[in-house]
Scaffold this active site. Structure first.
Site, short mmCIF file in Angstrom:
data_model
loop_
_atom_site.label_atom_id
_atom_site.label_comp_id
_atom_site.label_asym_id
_atom_site.label_seq_id
_atom_site.Cartn_x
_atom_site.Cartn_y
_atom_site.Cartn_z
N HIS A 328 0.82 -1.22 0.00
CA HIS A 328 0.00 0.00 0.00
C HIS A 328 0.85 1.26 0.00
CE1 HIS A 328 0.92 0.82 4.25
NE2 HIS A 328 0.69 -0.47 4.48
N CYS A 347 3.11 -5.16 6.45
CA CYS A 347 2.79 -4.82 5.07
C CYS A 347 4.03 -4.35 4.32
CB CYS A 347 1.72 -3.72 5.04
SG CYS A 347 0.11 -4.25 5.68
#
Length: 408
Positions: A328, A347
């Site tokens: 992201h 992430c």
């Protein structure tokens, strides 16, 4: 649908048969006169045309047999219709070459549950005398049903790592029956095998990534398939999707980079930040893009990190695992960490701005990504991602993948 057979021609060989049958029926029914059994007065029509299931039968199960016979004549036409709710549909079938029987054809011929059937048949004897028969029967209405929630979507274009995945609404114990009812084919052709993850998930993939331009068809003939005792499927559906260009990305957690390749050629190297050392490292292994959101909320409490973070507007979010691994955009960290430090909660972060932008590294990557693209992480301190965590099935070799099939 009508199925027409040629009219039989009388012969000396057949005449005694008709005479014998007339005598038998006359004795059994006590009828008088000299009319043909196909004329109506010489015998009941059910002796001339036999229908299975019998007229008026109820609660016929999915293993019931549908057939029409004329033991001593020839079927001229057979029309079978199925009514489900307000919808009527012809049941396809074929009259045998000798004219003595009719049988249903293909998957449409399988007994469907929760339906009413009607059968209209016409038969002739060797002299051309005709009789007709109309029967009806109804099938079992099951109390329990199951469906398979599947991906990808119909008519979508996806990446070369796409795995066809079914999540069933109820546990499946009759796995072979369910797997046999789902057919995945490709053009150009390639072997596609199913693999079960527990009792409620079935994934399909080939041995290697799909070739760009491949058209994949998923045919679901699950309606009335018994997935568990007294639990039946509902779906009868076909889905077609296409494989787009090849794109794969290699995240090196130690080097803090992501190399993006198109059709095997390196097109960009992007600075990244991965999971911080310790409890928030990023999984190693191959992960497949399963969801894309231009903006989403990420709350640490939903993935076991308590109140460590709650970011309501994370831009360019690309889901890699069911457990919460995303690739992201990151606008809240200093620019200097990208390419030099791992600071995330598992992430993979790319530089971005608040609200997202197509001119940032995260925005450019997002705009060029498809559902089904593969992102592989190497050199992380974490374990390899589980093959059932998202579309992680590429982490199993072909031998282990095929071992998970119920059709061996």
């Amino acid at each position: 649908m009508n199925h027409v057979a040629k009219r039989a021609v009388a012969s000396r060989a057949t005449a005694p048969t008709w005479a014998g049958l007339f005598v038998v029926l006359a004795v059994l029914t006590g009828c008088t006169g000299t009319g043909s059994i196909f004329g109506g007065s010489a015998g009941p029509p059910q002796e001339a045309i036999q229908v299975t299931p019998q007229d008026g039968a109820k609660n016929i199960g999915p293993d019931g047999r549908l057939a029409v016979k004329a033991p001593d004549g020839r079927l001229r036409s057979v029309e079978v219709t199925r009514t489900e709710g307000a919808r009527r549909r012809a049941v396809p079938g074929e009259i045998a070459r000798d004219g003595r029987s009719w049988t249903p054809r293909g998957s449409e011929g399988r007994i469907r549950l929760g339906a009413k059937y009607s059968v209209d048949a016409v038969a002739v004897d060797g002299s051309g005398n005709r009789t007709t028969r109309h029967t009806t029967f109804t099938t079992l209405v099951p109390g329990h049903r199951f469906i398979g929630y599947f991906k990808p979507e119909n008519r979508s274009t996806v990446g070369t790592g796409m795995i066809v995945s079914f999540d069933f609404s109820r546990p499946v114990t009759h796995r072979a029956a369910v797997q046999r009812a789902i057919k995945v084919t490709a053009v150009p052709p390639v072997e596609v095998v199913g693999h079960w993850f527990g009792a409620d998930r079935l994934d399909f993939r080939p041995a290697e990534y799909w070739k760009p331009g491949t058209e994949v068809t998923v045919e679901m003939a699950l309606r009335d398939v018994e997935g568990a005792p007294h639990v039946y499927g509902t779906q009868d559906k076909k889905v077609v999707f296409e494989i787009g260009r090849s794109q794969s990305s290699l995240v090196d957690a130690a080097a803090h980079t992501m190399e993006v390749r198109r059709d095997g050629e390196l097109v960009s190297t992007i600075p990244i930040t991965a999971g911080a050392a310790g409890k928030t490292t990023t999984y190693n292994g191959k992960m497949v893009v399963s969801e894309m959101r231009e903006v989403t909320r990420m709350d640490g409490r939903t993935v076991g990190f308590g109140g460590e973070y709650d970011i309501k507007d994370v831009p360019h979010a690309i889901r890699l695992t069911d457990s919460g691994t995303f690739l992201h955009g990151n606008y809240w960290s200093d620019e200097g960490i990208f390419g030099s430090e791992n600071v995330s909660h598992g992430c993979v972060g790319l530089e971005d701005v608040r609200g997202g932008s197509s001119d940032t590294p995260a925005g450019r990557f997002y705009d060029r990504t498809l559902i089904g693209d593969v992102v592989e992480v190497v050199n992380s301190e974490d374990k390899k991602v589980a093959p059932d965590n998202g579309l992680g099935g590429w982490n199993l070799d072909w031998t282990r993948w095929k071992a998970g099939s119920a059709l061996r």
